[in-house]
Design a protein around this motif. Structure first.
Motif, PDB file in Angstrom:
ATOM      1  N   GLU A 146      67.521   0.094  -2.384  1.00  0.00           N
ATOM      2  CA  GLU A 146      67.033   1.095  -3.476  1.00  0.00           C
ATOM      3  C   GLU A 146      67.898   2.055  -3.657  1.00  0.00           C
ATOM      4  N   ALA A 147      68.410   2.790  -2.557  1.00  0.00           N
ATOM      5  CA  ALA A 147      69.316   4.017  -2.905  1.00  0.00           C
ATOM      6  C   ALA A 147      70.737   3.641  -3.181  1.00  0.00           C
ATOM      7  N   VAL A 148      71.069   2.391  -2.697  1.00  0.00           N
ATOM      8  CA  VAL A 148      72.607   1.825  -3.156  1.00  0.00           C
ATOM      9  C   VAL A 148      72.657   1.356  -4.586  1.00  0.00           C
ATOM     10  N   ALA A 149      71.560   0.761  -5.020  1.00  0.00           N
ATOM     11  CA  ALA A 149      71.422   0.624  -6.546  1.00  0.00           C
ATOM     12  C   ALA A 149      71.254   1.910  -7.336  1.00  0.00           C
ATOM     13  N   GLN A 150      70.346   2.875  -6.903  1.00  0.00           N
ATOM     14  CA  GLN A 150      70.269   4.161  -7.659  1.00  0.00           C
ATOM     15  C   GLN A 150      71.480   4.957  -7.941  1.00  0.00           C
ATOM     16  N   GLN A 151      72.475   4.691  -6.696  1.00  0.00           N
ATOM     17  CA  GLN A 151      73.507   5.647  -6.762  1.00  0.00           C
ATOM     18  C   GLN A 151      74.968   4.798  -7.154  1.00  0.00           C
ATOM     19  N   GLY A 152      74.716   3.720  -7.935  1.00  0.00           N
ATOM     20  CA  GLY A 152      75.763   3.223  -8.564  1.00  0.00           C
ATOM     21  C   GLY A 152      76.417   2.171  -7.889  1.00  0.00           C
ATOM     22  N   LEU A 209      65.352  20.052   2.191  1.00  0.00           N
ATOM     23  CA  LEU A 209      64.166  19.565   1.720  1.00  0.00           C
ATOM     24  C   LEU A 209      63.650  19.351   0.372  1.00  0.00           C
ATOM     25  N   ALA A 210      64.380  20.249  -0.514  1.00  0.00           N
ATOM     26  CA  ALA A 210      64.078  20.125  -2.090  1.00  0.00           C
ATOM     27  C   ALA A 210      64.970  18.934  -2.393  1.00  0.00           C
ATOM     28  N   MET A 211      66.197  18.749  -2.107  1.00  0.00           N
ATOM     29  CA  MET A 211      66.915  17.606  -2.633  1.00  0.00           C
ATOM     30  C   MET A 211      66.155  16.171  -2.256  1.00  0.00           C
ATOM     31  N   GLN A 212      65.895  16.220  -0.901  1.00  0.00           N
ATOM     32  CA  GLN A 212      64.866  14.915  -0.425  1.00  0.00           C
ATOM     33  C   GLN A 212      63.614  14.795  -1.541  1.00  0.00           C
ATOM     34  N   GLY A 213      63.027  15.816  -1.461  1.00  0.00           N
ATOM     35  CA  GLY A 213      61.832  15.688  -2.351  1.00  0.00           C
ATOM     36  C   GLY A 213      62.088  15.337  -3.516  1.00  0.00           C
ATOM     37  N   ALA A 214      63.083  16.062  -4.357  1.00  0.00           N
ATOM     38  CA  ALA A 214      63.512  15.505  -5.815  1.00  0.00           C
ATOM     39  C   ALA A 214      63.862  14.272  -5.781  1.00  0.00           C
ATOM     40  N   LEU A 215      64.846  13.458  -4.937  1.00  0.00           N
ATOM     41  CA  LEU A 215      65.250  12.195  -4.857  1.00  0.00           C
ATOM     42  C   LEU A 215      64.037  11.484  -4.786  1.00  0.00           C
ATOM     43  N   LEU A 216      63.136  11.629  -3.914  1.00  0.00           N
ATOM     44  CA  LEU A 216      61.899  10.706  -3.770  1.00  0.00           C
ATOM     45  C   LEU A 216      60.970  10.718  -4.835  1.00  0.00           C
ATOM     46  N   LEU A 217      60.772  11.866  -5.350  1.00  0.00           N
ATOM     47  CA  LEU A 217      59.969  12.015  -6.466  1.00  0.00           C
ATOM     48  C   LEU A 217      60.453  11.225  -7.859  1.00  0.00           C
ATOM     49  N   ARG A 218      61.544  10.999  -7.899  1.00  0.00           N
ATOM     50  CA  ARG A 218      62.132  10.505  -9.134  1.00  0.00           C
ATOM     51  C   ARG A 218      62.448   8.951  -8.871  1.00  0.00           C
ATOM     52  N   HIS A 219      62.630   8.751  -7.615  1.00  0.00           N
ATOM     53  CA  HIS A 219      63.208   7.132  -7.291  1.00  0.00           C
ATOM     54  C   HIS A 219      62.223   6.441  -6.500  1.00  0.00           C
ATOM     55  N   ALA A 220      61.554   6.986  -5.634  1.00  0.00           N
ATOM     56  CA  ALA A 220      60.576   6.178  -4.566  1.00  0.00           C
ATOM     57  C   ALA A 220      59.329   5.949  -5.223  1.00  0.00           C
TER      58      ALA A 220
END
Length: 553
Positions: free
Chosen positions: A37-43, A499-510
């Motif tokens: 999923e991360a590969v797809a999200q990041q282009g 942690l803020a970046m990880q939280g933001a990425l998971l809230l937006r994409h996971a």
């Protein structure tokens, strides 16, 4: 006469029950939904089929065995040939060469430079993560070659001769001059006894020959991968510390005056040869501006620090894969381990950590794809030391927990867990220790104030989705704006950004259960410093485990 009873005949049986078989012949990509999923999200969605094929390869019994053999049979130093001539050659097991061949063949060293396109660095990072699951020593020369390309492009003369072979997909193992080879690798030698991370304290010296070449004399305390075809080396000149390109062989076909002193007896991988090296008037060429060696090597260091983050993500993923596999097959107290409530909590917590690391490292890799985008460049500048610091710090803790899942079997060197654990601290030390990364984060904010705005733009879209996240970000913003004792608080702030970046990425994409579990367990004061296995009881454990290891469902 007293008869002595004949003892009963014992039938020797040795049927092994309730043991997990070796983890092999699985697809390291198909089993890793967060990475897909991360590969797809990041282009890099275009690379899914290619990565699926690579995942089948590295999960095969054949490649897992290559990783084992490369470490079971360490390299051998051959200082002299049979006639007494100085040789300084390193003899490696065939599996080491197989590993480097795989990495070179699939562009894990210079693929994004050879075939630049959106998502190229992300696809490479995903392949790198998977290969880190089976063998890490061969990633060292791979990474150094990756970081050397943008540096050497600033030196047209060197680039003209060397770049075609750097960008080649051929791995040429022969110990011969680069001019005769089809593909080459680049190493580096920066660290000295008296300097460590403070490379300005280095004493190796370079003297100009008057024909654009230099002679280097000195001792490097750490020079990794001495089988490489050339090295980027720091040395002092009249104008200060400078960077030099030092080939293993001189243009006239003679061995350059580089003398291996000894191999380092390292904690981690045994496959790679970390050495001490002396330069006895070694021939070299200036790279970049004389006296500006630090900025030159830092350009290389940005890329190698990215690989520290993605490499540690791969090490953690390897540990999690082994733990999930073991717990899915072994039973205790009438249930599979993975069905025991407390073990389920431990495994899900580790899965959450690996998913967060995967999301952050793939987002960072995307910033390397956008070379000309100002915002991405600023994000790359601040996020690289952040990701390296935090992901690498989490790696040993998670690796130890995964080893504990196996009990005593995990502590025995016949299995993969000890090698994984010994490797786990490396990336936190290599290319700048934790304190160096945190100070570099502060330096990025001070020199590039707009980087804070770019960071905020990444985090802001996730606000309003989770109260714990909102409160954490608010406190972080307040801490970043307070100049008091900021250097003392550098670790706290760097960890907070990660942690803020990880939280933001998971809230937006996971999926929501993943993001909610992360915020509840990582962003609330009551859980700070907690061990793995302390997720709240209302956590959706099934979702976290199914994403981490679909085979266990």
């Amino acid at each position: 006469m007293t008869m002595i009873p004949t003892p009963p005949i014992m039938t020797a049986t040795h049927e092994v029950l309730n043991q997990a078989h070796a983890l092999e012949n699985y697809n390291a990509y198909a089993n890793n939904r967060p990475l897909q999923e991360a590969v797809a999200q990041q282009g890099a969605g275009w690379a899914q089929d290619w990565l699926m094929a690579r995942g089948a390869e590295v999960g095969s019994a054949e490649w897992i065995e290559h990783g084992r053999l490369a470490n079971a049979f360490p390299p051998v130093l051959k200082l002299f040939d049979r006639y007494g001539n100085r040789r300084d050659e390193v003899d490696f097991h065939p599996s080491w060469h197989e590993c480097l061949g795989w990495l070179k063949r699939h562009g894990c060293d210079t693929g994004p430079w050879a075939e630049p396109k959106p998502g190229a660095h992300v696809a490479r990072a995903a392949a790198y993560v998977m290969f880190a699951e089976i063998e890490c020593g061969s990633l060292c020369p791979t990474t150094m070659t990756y970081g050397a390309v943008p540096v050497l492009r600033h030196s047209p003369g060197i680039a003209r001769e060397w770049m075609p072979k750097l960008l080649s997909r051929d791995y040429d193992r022969r110990f011969i001059p680069a001019a005769q080879k089809t593909g080459v690798l680049i190493g580096m030698g920066l660290t000295e006894k008296q300097g460590g991370s403070d490379v300005r304290a280095n004493t190796t010296r370079a003297e100009a020959n008057g024909d654009r070449t230099w002679r280097l004399t000195g001792h490097k305390w750490f020079l990794s991968a001495p089988m490489c075809d050339a090295f980027l080396v720091t040395a002092q000149t009249a104008k200060g510390l400078s960077c030099f390109f030092v080939p293993r062989w001189t243009p006239d076909g003679r061995l350059n005056e580089m003398r291996i002193q000894r191999f380092k007896d390292k904690l981690g991988d045994r496959s790679n040869a970390g050495t001490e090296m002396e330069f006895w008037g070694s021939l070299g060429w200036l790279v970049g501006e004389e006296g500006r060696g630090i900025p030159t090597v830092l350009e290389m260091g940005v890329y190698t620090r990215l690989d520290c983050a993605i490499g540690s993500t791969g090490i953690m993923r390897a540990a999690l894969s082994q733990a999930m596999h073991h717990a899915s097959l072994r039973a205790a107290f009438g249930k599979r381990l993975i069905d025991q409530p407390l073990m389920k909590n431990v495994l899900a917590d580790m899965a959450l950590e690996v998913e967060a690391a995967t999301a952050l490292s793939m987002r960072l890799a995307r910033a390397f794809d956008a070379q000309t985008d100002e915002a991405e460049s600023l994000l790359r500048r601040i996020l690289t030391p952040v990701a390296k610091y935090w992901i690498c710090k989490r790696c040993p803790t998670l690796s130890a927990e995964a080893m504990e899942v196996h009990g005593g079997n995990g502590y025995v060197d016949e299995g993969p867990m000890p090698r994984n654990f010994r490797q786990s601290p490396l990336n936190s030390i290599w290319e700048g220790s934790g304190n160096v990364m945190c100070l570099d984060t502060l330096r990025a904010m001070a020199r590039h104030p707009k980087s804070i705005d770019v960071l905020s733009a990444e985090i802001t879209p996730a606000l309003g989705r989770n109260r714990c996240f909102d409160a954490f970000v608010g406190a972080l913003q307040k801490g970043l704006s307070d100049p008091q004792e900021i250097e003392t608080r550098a670790r706290e702030l760097t960890q907070g950004i990660a942690l803020a970046m990880q939280g933001a990425l998971l809230l937006r994409h996971a999926p929501a259960p993943v993001a909610e579990a992360f915020c509840a367990s990582r962003l609330t004061p009551s859980h700070w410093g907690a061990t793995f296995g302390t997720l709240p009881a209302n956590t959706d454990f099934a979702t976290l485990l199914a994403r981490a290891w679909p085979e266990a469902a």
